[in-house]
Design a protein around this motif. Structure first.
Motif, PDB file in Angstrom:
ATOM      1  N   GLN A 103       0.825  -1.212   0.000  1.00 35.08           N
ATOM      2  CA  GLN A 103       0.000   0.000   0.000  1.00 35.08           C
ATOM      3  C   GLN A 103       0.857   1.258   0.000  1.00 35.08           C
ATOM      4  O   GLN A 103       0.535   2.252  -0.661  1.00 35.08           O
ATOM      5  CB  GLN A 103      -0.936  -0.011   1.211  1.00 35.08           C
ATOM      6  N   ALA A 104       1.965   1.236   0.715  1.00 33.60           N
ATOM      7  CA  ALA A 104       2.813   2.424   0.826  1.00 33.60           C
ATOM      8  C   ALA A 104       3.609   2.684  -0.453  1.00 33.60           C
ATOM      9  O   ALA A 104       3.801   3.841  -0.854  1.00 33.60           O
ATOM     10  CB  ALA A 104       3.771   2.267   2.009  1.00 33.60           C
ATOM     11  N   ARG A 105       4.096   1.623  -1.103  1.00 33.44           N
ATOM     12  CA  ARG A 105       5.005   1.794  -2.237  1.00 33.44           C
ATOM     13  C   ARG A 105       4.296   1.768  -3.593  1.00 33.44           C
ATOM     14  O   ARG A 105       4.642   2.520  -4.490  1.00 33.44           O
ATOM     15  CB  ARG A 105       6.067   0.684  -2.201  1.00 33.44           C
ATOM     16  N   VAL A 106       3.346   0.859  -3.757  1.00 30.98           N
ATOM     17  CA  VAL A 106       2.665   0.714  -5.057  1.00 30.98           C
ATOM     18  C   VAL A 106       1.164   0.541  -4.820  1.00 30.98           C
ATOM     19  O   VAL A 106       0.589  -0.513  -5.080  1.00 30.98           O
ATOM     20  CB  VAL A 106       3.242  -0.475  -5.863  1.00 30.98           C
ATOM     21  N   PRO A 107       0.502   1.583  -4.333  1.00 31.54           N
ATOM     22  CA  PRO A 107      -0.888   1.438  -3.889  1.00 31.54           C
ATOM     23  C   PRO A 107      -1.867   1.031  -4.982  1.00 31.54           C
ATOM     24  O   PRO A 107      -2.935   0.508  -4.672  1.00 31.54           O
ATOM     25  CB  PRO A 107      -1.224   2.827  -3.334  1.00 31.54           C
ATOM     26  N   HIS A 108      -1.510   1.273  -6.241  1.00 27.18           N
ATOM     27  CA  HIS A 108      -2.438   0.956  -7.322  1.00 27.18           C
ATOM     28  C   HIS A 108      -2.066  -0.329  -8.055  1.00 27.18           C
ATOM     29  O   HIS A 108      -2.686  -0.653  -9.074  1.00 27.18           O
ATOM     30  CB  HIS A 108      -2.497   2.118  -8.316  1.00 27.18           C
ATOM     31  N   PHE A 109      -1.063  -1.064  -7.557  1.00 27.31           N
ATOM     32  CA  PHE A 109      -0.630  -2.265  -8.268  1.00 27.31           C
ATOM     33  C   PHE A 109      -1.641  -3.407  -8.126  1.00 27.31           C
ATOM     34  O   PHE A 109      -2.060  -4.004  -9.118  1.00 27.31           O
ATOM     35  CB  PHE A 109       0.738  -2.717  -7.760  1.00 27.31           C
ATOM     36  N   LEU A 110      -2.045  -3.718  -6.899  1.00 27.78           N
ATOM     37  CA  LEU A 110      -2.986  -4.808  -6.679  1.00 27.78           C
ATOM     38  C   LEU A 110      -4.431  -4.333  -6.833  1.00 27.78           C
ATOM     39  O   LEU A 110      -4.756  -3.180  -6.548  1.00 27.78           O
ATOM     40  CB  LEU A 110      -2.810  -5.402  -5.284  1.00 27.78           C
ATOM     41  N   ARG A 111      -5.280  -5.257  -7.250  1.00 31.62           N
ATOM     42  CA  ARG A 111      -6.714  -4.999  -7.299  1.00 31.62           C
ATOM     43  C   ARG A 111      -7.374  -5.613  -6.070  1.00 31.62           C
ATOM     44  O   ARG A 111      -6.977  -6.693  -5.622  1.00 31.62           O
ATOM     45  CB  ARG A 111      -7.322  -5.632  -8.549  1.00 31.62           C
ATOM     46  N   LYS A 112      -8.366  -4.939  -5.538  1.00 31.32           N
ATOM     47  CA  LYS A 112      -9.209  -5.542  -4.520  1.00 31.32           C
ATOM     48  C   LYS A 112     -10.248  -6.362  -5.263  1.00 31.32           C
ATOM     49  O   LYS A 112     -11.220  -5.836  -5.799  1.00 31.32           O
ATOM     50  CB  LYS A 112      -9.860  -4.473  -3.642  1.00 31.32           C
ATOM     51  N   THR A 113     -10.049  -7.662  -5.326  1.00 37.00           N
ATOM     52  CA  THR A 113     -10.886  -8.501  -6.177  1.00 37.00           C
ATOM     53  C   THR A 113     -12.248  -8.758  -5.541  1.00 37.00           C
ATOM     54  O   THR A 113     -12.385  -8.780  -4.318  1.00 37.00           O
ATOM     55  CB  THR A 113     -10.177  -9.832  -6.490  1.00 37.00           C
ATOM     56  N   PRO A 114     -13.278  -8.968  -6.371  1.00 37.39           N
ATOM     57  CA  PRO A 114     -14.637  -9.118  -5.837  1.00 37.39           C
ATOM     58  C   PRO A 114     -14.810 -10.381  -4.999  1.00 37.39           C
ATOM     59  O   PRO A 114     -14.170 -11.408  -5.230  1.00 37.39           O
ATOM     60  CB  PRO A 114     -15.496  -9.200  -7.106  1.00 37.39           C
TER      61      PRO A 114
END
Length: 319
Positions: free
Chosen positions: A19-30
């Motif tokens: 979250q601190a370094r690459v906050p948009h890398f992972l998706r919060k999957t459904p």
């Protein structure tokens, strides 16, 4: 003797790093919640949660562990290196690309061309050789000694297991605690991470193909042992020996381990495509297969979470 790992702390740390370094890398999957009858389960009041992790970056849960591993270490100029049946390689390549570092991936010959093409599209250097994951790993380790690249193991590194455990953390955030979690097993990164997160607050059930029984045979023997692996899911569940971290965690917290036939796995994969329009690889179909063929028998009113772990599949095979 080293101190035991506080896995829930490590999982929280992995989530914080990402979250601190690459906050948009992972998706919060459904997290898709359905009545059991919608999936052909006739036990009264059963609720099935499908955690659609096949929609994750790189097409599988592996993106969590690979990014966790890269962020926790200094990456040399030679970049990252990994041996994989395909999914860990794709995830490492995606994570390396997001961080702007090179990546080299070693694959066995059983890896599908669709996964090789995806790796090349991500800019990875791809080396194919050996019939099984263990052969690719041996070649990878030899190359790593030459290049000095950061080794990202497909499943048996603490940062990788902790990264996989963030999936359990996300499930609890989204839906609370299920009664049970059904998850497929290869080398053990995912089963290790999920079992470490849920401990015994939810029943975690390990699922393997009959022709790749890595954890099942270890439990029979009382210790990790080498097994022959083949069959429908060998490209993603083809580790010959369960990882050391997963073995330690599952010894303490796993509820059960079950085996499934290739025929039941293929049938569940086909059902998921035809009835739910979910295009998933065989490894992702084991949880539903366990319900459909009766290997796992839910109790009345049970909330069951199925981990739909990967989507790196050739669509032509889903007809």
């Amino acid at each position: 003797m080293s101190a035991p790992i506080d896995w829930r702390h490590e999982i929280e740390a992995a989530a914080s790093r990402i979250q601190a370094r690459v906050p948009h890398f992972l998706r919060k999957t459904p997290l898709w919640k359905l009545p059991g009858r919608a999936l052909g389960i006739e036990v009264p009041r059963v609720e099935v949660w499908l955690k659609l992790e096949h929609l994750q970056v790189s097409g599988s849960f592996k993106a969590r562990g690979m990014m966790s591993r890269l962020l926790a270490n200094d990456i040399p100029a030679s970049g990252a290196i990994v041996a994989s049946g395909g999914n860990a390689g794709i995830a490492t390549a995606a994570a390396a690309g997001a961080l702007g570092v090179p990546c080299e991936v070693f694959l066995p010959t059983v890896s599908p061309e669709a996964k090789r093409a995806r790796l090349r599209a991500l800019g990875a250097t791809v080396v194919v050789g050996g019939q099984a994951y263990a052969d690719a790993l041996a070649a990878c380790l030899s190359r790593q000694r030459e290049s000095g690249a950061l080794l990202t193991h497909a499943y048996d590194q603490a940062e990788v297991v902790a990264g996989a455990g963030t999936l359990g953390r996300e499930i609890e955030e989204e839906g609370g605690l299920p009664d049970s979690v059904l998850v497929s097993v290869g080398g053990g990164g995912l089963i290790g991470g999920l079992t470490a997160w849920f401990e015994r607050r939810s029943r975690v059930v390990a699922l393997e193909p009959e022709r790749a029984p890595t954890l099942f045979r270890a439990r029979e023997a009382g210790e990790p042992v080498d097994v022959d692996v083949s069959g429908i899911a060998a490209d993603s569940l083809g580790a010959r020996r369960i990882g050391s971290f997963a073995w330690d965690i599952t010894q303490r917290h796993l509820h059960d381990a079950l085996l499934l036939s290739d025929e039941s796995i293929r049938a569940a994969q086909s059902w998921m495509w035809k009835e739910l329009k979910l295009a998933v690889e065989p490894a992702a179909a084991l949880p539903l297969a366990a319900l459909h063929d009766g290997r796992y028998r839910p109790r009345e009113g049970e909330k069951i979470c199925l981990i739909v772990c990967g989507a790196n599949v050739d669509p032509a095979t889903l007809a």
